[in-house]
Enzyme design. Structure first.
Site, short mmCIF file in Angstrom:
data_model
loop_
_atom_site.label_atom_id
_atom_site.label_comp_id
_atom_site.label_asym_id
_atom_site.label_seq_id
_atom_site.Cartn_x
_atom_site.Cartn_y
_atom_site.Cartn_z
N LYS A 1 -18.22 -5.74 -2.93
CA LYS A 1 -19.12 -5.04 -3.84
C LYS A 1 -20.34 -5.90 -4.13
CE LYS A 1 -15.06 -2.86 -5.77
NZ LYS A 1 -13.96 -3.08 -6.71
N VAL B 1 -13.80 -8.77 -10.91
CA VAL B 1 -15.11 -9.43 -10.99
C VAL B 1 -16.04 -8.63 -11.90
CG1 VAL B 1 -17.15 -10.10 -9.66
CG2 VAL B 1 -14.86 -10.43 -8.69
N ARG C 1 -5.07 -7.02 -11.67
CA ARG C 1 -5.67 -8.25 -12.19
C ARG C 1 -6.98 -7.90 -12.90
NH1 ARG C 1 -9.89 -8.20 -8.61
NH2 ARG C 1 -9.36 -7.57 -6.51
N GLU D 1 -8.25 2.28 -8.36
CA GLU D 1 -9.42 2.60 -7.55
C GLU D 1 -9.29 3.97 -6.88
OE1 GLU D 1 -11.25 -1.67 -6.36
OE2 GLU D 1 -9.99 -0.74 -4.84
N LYS E 1 0.82 -1.22 0.00
CA LYS E 1 0.00 0.00 0.00
C LYS E 1 0.85 1.27 0.00
CE LYS E 1 -4.58 -1.12 1.19
NZ LYS E 1 -5.85 -0.42 1.32
N HIS F 1 -17.15 5.00 -4.41
CA HIS F 1 -16.04 4.20 -4.90
C HIS F 1 -16.14 4.16 -6.43
CE1 HIS F 1 -13.33 0.51 -4.76
NE2 HIS F 1 -13.72 0.57 -6.02
N GLY G 1 -6.42 -3.34 13.31
CA GLY G 1 -7.58 -3.83 14.06
C GLY G 1 -8.45 -2.74 14.64
#
Lengths: 492, 179
Positions: free
Chosen positions: A237, A294, A291, A275, A118, A208, A164
Site C-alpha cells: 500500500k 501500518v 495485528r 480486508e 487462507k 481494497h 507462481g
C-alpha cells in the site's frame, strides 16, 4: 493494568516509536530492542531500557522468538508488543510468550493460526455469512462451463495444486472458456503433475477496503469504520484513507457487518483488520490481518481512539471502554507511506545512509517516523521509514494539508516515495475518490514534461556552479556564506 | 561560467554566475533568472527560489552530473563546465596581471588575428574557434598586451585550453592601441 506494566517492543522503526508513545500515555515502561546498526535510532532513545540484539540479521534478532523472550525476561518485562510484520502474526511466538508468563499484545495463538491459513479464514467467513468471492472446488470439464456461467464472467481458472502464476487464466467471454479450460488443465498437469483446476470470480479493477475491529476478552466487539487502501504497488500500500470515499451508505454498513460477523466467528481478540475487495456495490472478504496495521493512524485520526493504547488495555484484561454507539467518524484522514524506494525505477529498494531529514508538521499533520540522521538503510529491514497522516474536516482539506506536508518532508541520502504521492494527490480519479488497485499503474515510473526538464537543467547548473566553486551554499535561515565572505573581503 | 547541460539527449548551455549577494544568475538563452539555492538538509535536499517561488528539490550527484527530483518528476541531467572564461573580477584580482584566455568549447582554432606584443582593448577579438560548424569569437576580457600565443590556426583544442595570454593594464591599455 496488572499484567501489562513493562512492555518489551519486539519491533523497530516508526512502529516501535508508536508503541513507546502509547506506553508513555498509559504510564507503562517501554523496553526497546535494537539491531547493532540501529544504536542511534529514535526507538532506542525514547525507551526506558534498550537491549541490543545479537546481529542485524533478522533471523537471529527481530524474527527470533527465543532471543526476544529471553531479552524480555532479562529486562523484567511483563508483556510483549509485536508491532506489525516480523513475528506479529506468528502463533508459535504468541505461545512462547504465554509459556514464559508474558502477555502477548495481540490475538491468542489459536486465532492467529486460523487467520494465517487462507482456507480456514475463508471457511470462517463463509460460516459467518460474510460474502466471499464466488468459486468452485476442483472441476471436471463437463460441469465447468455451467459453473463458469453461474459465477459470471470474467472468471479465473486456477490450478488446484498451483502457485507462481502457472495454470492461471482469466477468461472474459463465455466463448473463450472451453479453450482456456483445456489450456489451464494441460499447464497444471505439466507444471504440477496434477491437472485439477478450480474457478473463481475475477475482478478487473477492484477496490481494497478494510474494516478495523477491536475485541476484548469478555466478548466485547466494536468496529472503528473502514479504510480505503487501493493505491498499491506490488501489493504494497502507498496511500490509505479513512473513511472510504465514494461508497454508498448501504455498502459501508454491509462491510462493517461482515467484518463483525467474521470476527465473532473467529473468536477474535485485540485489534485486527478484516480486508475486502469491493467491485461496484459488492464486497468480498479476502483475509484477516491479525495485528495492528501500518495504516492504523487514519482510523485514529477520524475516531479519536488511540488504537495502540486500546490494544495494551484489552491485552491486560480490561473491557472495551466504549461501545459501538460511541464510535463517531469525524472528518477525513489520508496517510502517505514514506519508504526508502525509488519510485522512478519500479519502486526498487534504495539503500544508503541518511545524512539529513526534515519532518513535516503543522495543523492537521501527524508524522510517525523512525528516521534519524546517520541511519543506514540496509537490505535487512522493511523500507518503510515514516508515515505522514493528514486530518481535516473534509477529505479535500486533508489532501491539501497532505500536499503541504509533502513539500516540507525531506530526506537526503536515499530515494523516497514522495514523488509518487505528489503525483497521486493530483490525479482527478483520486480527487474524485474513484480509484482502484490498478490506478497506481498509471504512474509508470513517473511523469516527464519539457517544463520539468528545463527547470531541472537550470537547477543542475546552479547547483553545479554553487558546489563546484568550493563555496558552501547558504543553509536555510543562515546568512549566505558568499555575502559573509564578501563582507570580510571588503573589510580586509 | 557557462555550463553545458544535457537532458534526454538535448544539450542546453546555461550561463551561470554566482553573485556577491549569494544569488545565482542563470540564463538559458530563452530567459535570464536570478535564483537562490538554499540547503534544506543533508547533501541532497535544497530549496530553489525562482521568481519568488520556492521549489523543494533533491539533487543527487551522479557520475555524469545530477539527478534532479522536483515535484513528481525525476530528471537526469548531464552537467559539465563548458566555458571557463575568467570573469573581469578574476582578471583584476589576478596578482600576476597575466590573463589567460581559454577556449570556450572543444573545437578547431580557425584564426588568431593577433601577434605577440600587440595591444588589445577589452572586448577585442583574439581568437576564433569552430565546433559543430559554429564559429565562436573569443574576446579579450581586459585591455593589455598580447604576451604569448599558445595555439595556431588549424589546431584542435580542448574546452578550457589556454589560447593566448595577455599582460593586463599599463602601457597596453591606452586608447587606440588596437587595430
Amino acid at each position: 493494568m496488572a499484567s501489562v506494566r513493562r512492555v518489551l517492543i519486539a519491533n523497530r522503526g516508526e512502529i516501535a516509536v508508536r508503541v513507546i508513545r502509547a506506553c508513555r500515555d498509559l504510564g507503562l515502561v517501554p523496553i526497546a530492542v535494537y539491531a547493532p546498526s540501529e544504536a542511534g535510532a529514535p526507538h532506542v532513545r525514547l525507551a526506558d531500557v534498550a537491549l541490543p540484539l545479537p546481529t542485524d540479521e533478522p533471523s537471529a534478532g527481530y524474527l527470533n522468538p527465543r532471543v526476544l523472550v529471553d531479552l524480555a525476561r532479562q529486562a523484567g518485562a511483563t508483556a510483549i508488543h509485536p508491532g506489525y510484520g516480523f513475528l506479529s502474526e506468528n502463533p508459535a511466538f504468541a505461545t512462547a510468550c504465554e509459556d514464559a508468563g508474558l502477555t502477548f499484545v495481540g490475538p491468542p495463538a489459536a486465532v492467529l493460526a486460523r487467520c494465517g491459513d487462507k482456507a480456514a479464514a475463508r471457511a470462517a467467513a463463509v460460516a459467518s455469512g460474510a460474502p466471499v468471492l464466488p468459486g468452485t472446488p476442483s472441476l471436471e470439464r463437463a460441469e465447468a462451463a455451467a459453473q463458469a456461467r453461474e459465477i459470471g464472467f470474467p472468471v479465473l481458472i486456477k490450478a488446484a495444486a498451483g502457485g507462481g502464476g502457472k495454470g492461471i487464466h482469466v477468461v472474459r467471454q463465455p466463448a473463450d472458456f472451453e479453450r482456456a479450460f483445456r489450456l489451464a488443465r494441460g499447464e497444471a498437469a505439466a507444471a504440477f503433475g496434477d491437472g485439477r483446476v478450480y474457478l473463481e470470480r475475477w475482478l478487473e479493477a477492484p477496490r481494497h477496503i478494510e474494516v478495523q475491529i477491536v475485541a476484548d476478552a469478555d466478548g466485547g466487539l466494536v468496529h472503528l469504520g473502514e479504510r480505503a487502501c487501493s493505491l498499491q504497488r506490488r501489493h504494497q500500500k502507498l496511500i490509505e484513507e479513512a473513511p472510504a470515499p465514494a461508497i454508498s451508505a448501504g455498502l459501508r454498513a454491509r462491510l462493517a457487518d461482515a467484518a463483525m460477523r467474521v470476527a465473532r466467528e473467529l473468536g477474535y481478540r485485540n485489534a485486527g483488520t478484516v480486508e475486502f475487495l469491493v467491485d461496484g456495490d459488492e464486497c468480498f472478504f479476502i483475509e484477516v490481518n491479525a495485528r495492528l496495521q501500518v495504516e492504523h493512524p487514519v482510523t485514529e485520526a477520524v475516531t479519536g481512539v488511540d488504537l495502540v493504547a486500546l490494544q495494551l488495555r484489552v491485552a491486560s484484561g480490561e473491557p472495551l471502554p466504549f461501545g459501538q454507539d460511541d464510535v463517531v467518524i469525524r472528518g477525513a484522514a489520508v496517510e502517505c507511506r514514506i519508504s526508502a524506494e525509488d519510485p522512478h525505477r519500479g519502486f526498487l529498494p534504495s539503500l544508503g545512509v541518511i545524512d539529513g531529514a526534515v519532518d513535516p508538521a503543522g495543523p492537521g499533520i501527524r508524522f510517525d517516523s523512525g528516521v534519524w540522521v546517520g541511519q543506514r538503510v540496509s537490505r535487512h529491514f522493511d523500507p518503510l521509514l515514516a508515515k505522514i497522516i493528514a486530518h481535516a474536516p473534509t477529505r479535500f482539506e486533508a489532501i491539501v494539508r497532505m500536499r503541504r506536508a509533502l513539500t516540507e518532508c525531506a530526506v537526503s541520502g536515499v530515494d523516497i516515495t514522495t514523488p509518487f504521492h505528489r503525483w497521486a494527490l493530483d490525479q482527478p480519479d483520486f480527487l474524485a475518490g474513484d480509484y482502484n488497485v490498478r490506478s497506481a499503474d498509471a504512474w509508470n515510473d513517473g511523469p516527464s514534461s519539457s517544463d520539468a526538464d528545463r527547470v531541472a537543467a537550470l537547477i543542475a547548473a546552479a547547483w553545479f556552479a554553487g558546489t563546484a566553486s568550493g563555496a558552501t551554499l547558504p543553509v536555510d535561515g543562515a546568512p549566505s556564506r558568499w555575502s559573509v565572505e564578501g563582507r570580510a573581503e571588503e573589510l580586509r | 561560467m557557462k555550463i553545458e547541460t544535457t537532458v534526454r539527449g538535448a544539450p542546453r548551455v546555461i550561463d551561470v554566475e554566482v553573485l556577491d549577494d549569494g544569488t545565482i544568475a542563470v540564463g538559458d538563452g530563452a530567459a535570464d533568472r536570478r535564483v537562490r539555492l538554499h540547503r534544506v538538509c543533508g547533501r541532497e535536499c535544497w530549496r530553489i527560489v525562482i521568481d519568488d517561488v520556492a521549489i523543494p528539490v533533491r539533487v543527487r550527484a551522479t557520475e555524469t552530473g545530477a539527478d534532479v527530483i522536483l515535484g513528481a518528476s525525476r530528471v537526469a541531467v548531464k552537467v559539465r563546465r563548458a566555458l571557463p572564461i575568467p570573469s573581469r573580477r578574476a582578471a583584476v584580482s589576478d596578482e600576476s596581471d597575466r590573463l589567460e584566455v581559454r577556449a570556450p568549447m572543444p573545437g578547431l582554432v580557425v584564426a588568431i588575428p593577433r601577434a605577440v606584443g600587440e595591444t588589445v582593448d577589452a572586448g577585442s577579438l583574439v581568437a576564433v574557434v569552430e565546433a559543430m560548424k559554429m564559429h565562436m569569437d573569443v574576446a579579450a576580457p581586459a585591455a593589455g598586451r598580447i604576451e604569448e600565443i599558445r595555439v595556431r590556426p588549424g589546431q584542435e583544442v580542448l574546452g578550457g585550453q589556454v589560447l593566448v595570454a595577455i599582460r593586463v593594464g599599463g602601457q597596453g591599455a591606452s586608447k587606440g592601441g588596437g587595430p
